[in-house]
Design a protein around this motif. Structure first.
Motif, PDB file in Angstrom:
ATOM      1  N   UNK A  29       0.836  -1.201   0.000  1.00 33.36           N
ATOM      2  CA  UNK A  29       0.000   0.000   0.000  1.00 33.36           C
ATOM      3  C   UNK A  29       0.874   1.256   0.000  1.00 33.36           C
ATOM      4  N   UNK A  30       1.946   1.247   0.772  1.00 31.45           N
ATOM      5  CA  UNK A  30       2.854   2.390   0.816  1.00 31.45           C
ATOM      6  C   UNK A  30       3.504   2.610  -0.548  1.00 31.45           C
ATOM      7  N   UNK A  31       3.900   1.537  -1.200  1.00 27.57           N
ATOM      8  CA  UNK A  31       4.495   1.628  -2.539  1.00 27.57           C
ATOM      9  C   UNK A  31       3.507   2.258  -3.511  1.00 27.57           C
ATOM     10  N   UNK A  32       2.261   1.769  -3.507  1.00 27.98           N
ATOM     11  CA  UNK A  32       1.245   2.332  -4.401  1.00 27.98           C
ATOM     12  C   UNK A  32       1.008   3.807  -4.101  1.00 27.98           C
ATOM     13  N   UNK A  33       0.975   4.176  -2.828  1.00 30.87           N
ATOM     14  CA  UNK A  33       0.757   5.587  -2.475  1.00 30.87           C
ATOM     15  C   UNK A  33       1.909   6.456  -2.953  1.00 30.87           C
ATOM     16  N   UNK A  34       3.134   5.979  -2.772  1.00 30.85           N
ATOM     17  CA  UNK A  34       4.293   6.756  -3.192  1.00 30.85           C
ATOM     18  C   UNK A  34       4.302   6.917  -4.704  1.00 30.85           C
ATOM     19  N   UNK A  35       4.067   5.841  -5.439  1.00 29.21           N
ATOM     20  CA  UNK A  35       4.058   5.912  -6.902  1.00 29.21           C
ATOM     21  C   UNK A  35       2.925   6.820  -7.367  1.00 29.21           C
ATOM     22  N   UNK A  36       1.758   6.718  -6.742  1.00 24.58           N
ATOM     23  CA  UNK A  36       0.637   7.586  -7.100  1.00 24.58           C
ATOM     24  C   UNK A  36       0.943   9.049  -6.857  1.00 24.58           C
ATOM     25  N   UNK A  37       1.572   9.343  -5.726  1.00 28.15           N
ATOM     26  CA  UNK A  37       1.950  10.717  -5.401  1.00 28.15           C
ATOM     27  C   UNK A  37       2.932  11.257  -6.441  1.00 28.15           C
ATOM     28  N   UNK A  38       3.935  10.437  -6.793  1.00 27.74           N
ATOM     29  CA  UNK A  38       4.918  10.858  -7.792  1.00 27.74           C
ATOM     30  C   UNK A  38       4.287  10.995  -9.178  1.00 27.74           C
ATOM     31  N   UNK A  39       3.334  10.121  -9.508  1.00 27.43           N
ATOM     32  CA  UNK A  39       2.657  10.200 -10.805  1.00 27.43           C
ATOM     33  C   UNK A  39       1.829  11.483 -10.908  1.00 27.43           C
ATOM     34  N   UNK A  40       1.180  11.875  -9.812  1.00 26.75           N
ATOM     35  CA  UNK A  40       0.427  13.133  -9.822  1.00 26.75           C
ATOM     36  C   UNK A  40       1.365  14.331  -9.954  1.00 26.75           C
ATOM     37  N   UNK A  41       2.523  14.254  -9.335  1.00 23.83           N
ATOM     38  CA  UNK A  41       3.483  15.353  -9.394  1.00 23.83           C
ATOM     39  C   UNK A  41       4.180  15.438 -10.753  1.00 23.83           C
ATOM     40  N   UNK A  42       4.257  14.294 -11.452  1.00 19.48           N
ATOM     41  CA  UNK A  42       4.965  14.225 -12.745  1.00 19.48           C
ATOM     42  C   UNK A  42       4.088  13.466 -13.746  1.00 19.48           C
ATOM     43  N   UNK A  43       2.984  14.069 -14.200  1.00 17.64           N
ATOM     44  CA  UNK A  43       2.006  13.353 -15.017  1.00 17.64           C
ATOM     45  C   UNK A  43       2.499  12.895 -16.386  1.00 17.64           C
ATOM     46  N   UNK A  44       3.619  13.413 -16.846  1.00 24.49           N
ATOM     47  CA  UNK A  44       4.117  12.987 -18.154  1.00 24.49           C
ATOM     48  C   UNK A  44       5.026  11.761 -18.075  1.00 24.49           C
TER      49      UNK A  44
END
Length: 66
Positions: A29-44
Motif C-alpha cells: 500500500x505504501x508503494x502504491x501511495x508513493x508511486x501515485x503521489x509521484x505520478x500526480x506530481x509528474x504526469x508525463x
C-alpha cells in the motif's frame, strides 16, 4: 504512523499484489501511495520512468518487509 481505512476490495488487491511482490500488505500500500503521489506530481512520466528516477536518485525501494 497512522491508520488508513481503505475499501475491502482495494485491501484484497493489495493483499494479492503483496504476495506476488514479496512485500507486506502495508509495504505494498505504501508503494502504491508513493508511486501515485509521484505520478500526480509528474504526469508525463510513465511508471517505469518514475521507478528509474527514484533508483537514480538513490531512493531505497519501498519494498522492504514491514
Amino acid at each position: 504512523m497512522g491508520i488508513v481505512k481503505i475499501d475491502d476490495g482495494l485491501h484484497e488487491e493489495a493483499r494479492k499484489a503483496s504476495a506476488v511482490m514479496c512485500r507486506s500488505i502495508n509495504a505494498q500500500a505504501e508503494f502504491w501511495m508513493k508511486i501515485g503521489m509521484l505520478a500526480e506530481a509528474h504526469p508525463t512520466l510513465s511508471f517505469n520512468a518514475i521507478v528509474a528516477a527514484q533508483r537514480a536518485a538513490g531512493h531505497a525501494p519501498v519494498a522492504a518487509a514491514a
